[in-house]
Design a protein around this motif. Structure first.
Motif, short mmCIF file in Angstrom:
data_model
loop_
_atom_site.label_atom_id
_atom_site.label_comp_id
_atom_site.label_asym_id
_atom_site.label_seq_id
_atom_site.Cartn_x
_atom_site.Cartn_y
_atom_site.Cartn_z
N ASN A 4 0.82 -1.22 0.00
CA ASN A 4 0.00 0.00 0.00
C ASN A 4 0.84 1.26 0.00
OD1 ASN A 4 -1.95 -1.92 0.41
ND2 ASN A 4 -2.37 -1.35 2.50
N LYS A 5 2.17 1.12 -0.08
CA LYS A 5 3.06 2.25 0.05
C LYS A 5 3.61 2.66 -1.30
CE LYS A 5 6.09 3.27 3.57
NZ LYS A 5 7.24 2.97 4.44
N LEU A 6 3.56 3.97 -1.58
CA LEU A 6 4.07 4.52 -2.82
C LEU A 6 5.28 5.40 -2.56
CD1 LEU A 6 0.85 5.78 -4.65
CD2 LEU A 6 2.01 3.60 -4.93
N ARG A 21 -0.76 15.62 0.33
CA ARG A 21 -1.91 14.93 0.93
C ARG A 21 -3.18 15.25 0.14
NH1 ARG A 21 -2.20 12.30 5.60
NH2 ARG A 21 -0.25 13.18 6.34
N ALA A 22 -3.37 16.51 -0.22
CA ALA A 22 -4.56 16.91 -0.98
C ALA A 22 -4.58 16.25 -2.36
CB ALA A 22 -4.61 18.43 -1.12
N LEU A 23 -3.42 16.16 -3.00
CA LEU A 23 -3.33 15.59 -4.34
C LEU A 23 -3.65 14.09 -4.34
CD1 LEU A 23 -2.50 15.98 -7.34
CD2 LEU A 23 -0.17 15.45 -6.62
N PHE A 24 -3.15 13.37 -3.34
CA PHE A 24 -3.29 11.91 -3.33
C PHE A 24 -4.48 11.40 -2.53
CE2 PHE A 24 0.95 12.35 -4.96
CZ PHE A 24 1.03 11.33 -5.89
N ASP A 32 -0.32 7.23 6.20
CA ASP A 32 0.98 7.81 6.55
C ASP A 32 1.54 8.54 5.34
OD1 ASP A 32 3.20 8.25 8.35
OD2 ASP A 32 4.32 6.77 7.18
N LEU A 33 2.12 9.70 5.60
CA LEU A 33 2.80 10.46 4.56
C LEU A 33 4.12 10.94 5.16
CD1 LEU A 33 1.27 12.98 2.09
CD2 LEU A 33 3.52 13.33 3.07
N ALA A 34 5.22 10.48 4.61
CA ALA A 34 6.54 10.86 5.12
C ALA A 34 7.30 11.60 4.03
CB ALA A 34 7.31 9.62 5.56
N ALA A 48 8.86 11.61 -1.30
CA ALA A 48 8.09 11.23 -0.12
C ALA A 48 7.60 9.81 -0.28
CB ALA A 48 6.89 12.18 0.04
N PHE A 49 7.11 9.25 0.83
CA PHE A 49 6.47 7.94 0.83
C PHE A 49 5.06 8.12 1.36
CE2 PHE A 49 10.98 7.04 1.04
CZ PHE A 49 11.12 6.08 0.06
N ILE A 50 4.09 7.59 0.63
CA ILE A 50 2.69 7.71 1.01
C ILE A 50 2.11 6.31 1.17
CG2 ILE A 50 0.41 8.55 0.34
CD1 ILE A 50 1.83 10.70 -1.34
N THR A 51 1.51 6.06 2.33
CA THR A 51 0.89 4.77 2.60
C THR A 51 -0.62 4.94 2.63
OG1 THR A 51 2.79 4.14 3.94
CG2 THR A 51 0.81 2.79 4.17
N PHE A 52 -1.32 4.10 1.88
CA PHE A 52 -2.77 4.12 1.81
C PHE A 52 -3.35 3.00 2.67
CE2 PHE A 52 -1.56 6.40 -1.98
CZ PHE A 52 -2.54 7.37 -2.10
N ALA A 53 -4.58 3.20 3.13
CA ALA A 53 -5.26 2.18 3.93
C ALA A 53 -5.59 0.95 3.09
CB ALA A 53 -6.54 2.75 4.55
N ALA A 54 -5.83 1.13 1.80
CA ALA A 54 -6.22 0.02 0.92
C ALA A 54 -5.27 -0.08 -0.27
CB ALA A 54 -7.65 0.22 0.42
#
Length: 107
Positions: A4-6, A21-24, A32-34, A48-54
């Motif tokens: 789930n992590k990009l 955060r707004a874009l994704f 999580d957004l790091a 950055a690394f963005i983790t989604f719930a799904a």
């Protein structure tokens, strides 16, 4: 294992965490957004690394790859798991061996 992590890279240093955060977030819930910062300057390094719930949300967010953000094409990929067997990276030297204290040849 679900992924789930990009990894999101190549964005301008002026982009904020709120803007990412707004874009994704339109693709799904972000857990999580790091945003990676430079240790010395405290400024963003442009990725950055963005983790989604799904997992489906993360896969859908891959559509942002190549999208223009601040005049730069975003690079969006599934994040790679860090190989724990690699251990810590060695520091300093840059592979040139060091030493010599900058002295030139002796004549």
């Amino acid at each position: 294992m679900q992924q789930n992590k990009l990894y999101v890279g190549n964005f301008p240093y002026s982009v904020t965490e709120d803007q990412l955060r707004a874009l994704f977030s339109e693709y799904g819930q972000i857990t999580d957004l790091a945003m990676i910062m430079d240790r010395e300057t405290g400024r963003p390094k442009g990725f950055a690394f963005i983790t989604f719930a799904a997992q489906q949300a993360a896969e859908k967010a891959l559509e942002q790859n190549g999208r223009d953000l601040g005049g730069r094409p975003l690079k969006v990929n599934m994040a790679m798991e860090r190989d724990a067997s690699r251990g810590p990276r060695p520091g300093g030297g840059g592979g040139f061996g060091g030493g010599g204290a900058g002295r030139g040849p002796r004549y």
